[in-house]
Design a protein around this motif. Sequence first.
Motif: not given
Length: 618
Positions: A125-140
Motif C-alpha cells: 500500500l502506497h498513498t500519494k496525492a489523493l490516491y491509494s496504490i495497491l500492488v499485489l505481488p506473486l508469492v507462494e
Amino acid sequence: MPSGCSIRALWIINNQDTVVFSRRFPVVEKQWCSAYKSENENAGLDLPRLPTDQQISNAFTRRKRREGSTRGYGIRVAQSTKGSDSWVDDPITRHIISLCLSEDDDDDEDESNKNEKNILWPIALHTKALYSILVLPLVEPREMKDYVKLCRRSDCGPAVGEDLSLSSLLLNISSITGAFMVAHAFGDIISGDTVEPEVVVSTSPSVGGLFDSLTGSIGISSRAKPIAAPVASSSPSGAATNGATASDDPKAGSRLLDRDLLRNFIASAMPFGTPLDLSLSNISAMKANGFSSADSPMQELKQPAWKPYLYKGKQRLLFTIHETVNAAMYDRDEIPDNVSVAGQINCRAELEGLPDVSFPLAGLSTAHIEAISFHPCAQVPAHGIDKQNIVFQPPLGNFVLMRYQAGCGLGPPVKGFYQLSMVSEDEGAFLYKVHLMEGYKSPMSMEFCTITMPFPRRRIVAFDGTPSAGTVLTTEHSVEWRILGNGRSLSGKSLEATFPGTIKFSPLQRKRRVDGDDEESEGEGVENVVNVEDFLVQKMNKDLPAVELEEPFCWQAYDYAKVSFKIVGASVSRMSIDTKSVNIYPTTKSPVEFSAQVTSGDYILWNTLGKAPSAAAV
C-alpha cells in the motif's frame, strides 16, 4: 515459481474508495494458479480468482472502517478483531495489508474463520496525492497460509518459542521490495514527481563547478544555472473525484489521473507483470528517440541493461562528492565524541556510444573507509593501499556511482561545547563556545552555520544574550544562532565564537493524574485518534520518565543543540577524484568536471551540564 518480482494485479483507488484504474496480468496469474493447484492438489479446494474492481473497493472500504484509517492501527488495540491486520500487532501491517473478500458487510464478524481463499495478501500500500496504490505481488501459496495462521493467533506478536513471525515471513519474500518499487513509480506518475534531478553547471568555465543534485540536497552556487532534464509531457485524460481524505493520507492537492499515460507506462515498463525498467524518463526518452539502425551499438559491443538507449549530443563527464557529517559532541572525559561521514559519488556521463570510463579513486587509506558499495555498472578490483581504479560503463542520467561510510579525516568542522542550567523552574542560563573550520584550509569554505536550541515542551517568553559573532533568531520553542550566513562565508581560516545568555519560559502547566483516569483517557485516545502516527508519538511521549528540577524542559533526547552547516570545495573524509586521471575509451574530447560538498546530518552538541544521554537517545 520463478524468483524475482512478478505482479499479479494493481489497483488505484481515489479518496472516495472507488477504483479508478486497475490492471491484471494473466501471465503471472497463470503462475499463481499453477502453484496453488500444486499446493492443494489433494485438498479439493476451488481455485481462487482475482476479485473485480467493485469487490476490491468494498473490501478496501471495510478494512478502512475496521482499522480506523487507510493504513490502519498497526498495533493491536481494543477495536482489533481476530483475523484483521492490526490483530497481528506489527506496524508493518500499515504498509503491507490484506483485504478480506467476504461479501458479508458485518464488521462484527469474527474473521478468524476466513481462509486464504477469502484473503488477498500481501498487498503493498502506497498513498500519494489523493490516491491509494495497491500492488499485489506473486508469492507462494504456503506463504499465504502462514500469514493466515498469524492472523488467528491469540497472543500479540510472535509467540515465545515460535519461529513464525511476520518479519521473518516477509524477509523471505523477495517480491515485496519490487512491489513497493512499482507502487512508488505509479505514485510518482500520478503526482507528477517524475522529473529527473536537475543538473547545475557553472556559467564560467574558469570556476569549475558542476553540482549534480541527484539526491536533491546538493547546493547551487551564485554563478550556477540549472539544466533541466527533458520529460515527456502528457495531457490528462481522466479526472478523480474530490472529497475528504483520511487523516493519515498526504495533504497534497488533487491531480487529474492520466489513464493513457499509466497504460503506456505498463506496456513499456512491465508488459507481462515483471518489472523491466520503472524509470518514466528512460521510457519517455526511448519513445522520443526511437530505435533507428544508427542507434544500435557495434556487434562486438553488448548493450547493458542499465542503458536502454544511446546518448547523442554534446559530451561531458561530471562528478560530485556529497558527504553528510553526523556527530555527537559531549565535551566530557568519560564519553568520547562520535563523528562519522556518509558519502556518495554522484555522476552524470553524457557520452555517446558505450564507452568505458576509468579513474583512480584517491584517499581510500586516509579516509578510513568502514563500508563501501558500488553501482552495478562498476567493475572494481581488490582494494589497494591508497588508490583504487574504478572502471564502469555509465548509465543514462544522474546516478550514484559509489556510497561509503568513513571517518572524518580532517576532524569535526564544528568543535565546542554547549552548557545549559536552570536558575529557577522557569528560567535558565546557557553558554556556547565553538570553533569553526579548525585545521581546514582553502579551497574548503563554510557557506553557512547555524546552531539551534529546541524546547518543544516549553514556550519562550523572554530571551537575553549577545553572541560574539552572527545573529540570533527566536521562536516560541527554539533559539537559533546564525553564526555564518547572508553572504558571509569562512575560507582559509578558523573562527572562534561564544554565546552566553539567559532564557525565560512560561510557567509549567501541571496536571494531577489519577490511575483510573489515565487508563480511561488512554482507551479514549486509541478510539478517537484516527492518525496513528500521532497516537504512537503520544504514547511514546507518555512513557518518557519525569524530569528533575534542574532540567524541567529537557526530556532526555531534547537536551541538546543541533548544528547545521554547508561546506564546499573538498570532502572532509579526504576522498577525491583527479579529473586529469580520468580516462575514457574509446578516447573522446570530453571535459571532466568535479565538485564536492559537505552538509550536516544529525550533528548534535549535548548539554555538558545535563545527564549523559542513553544509547537509545544517541
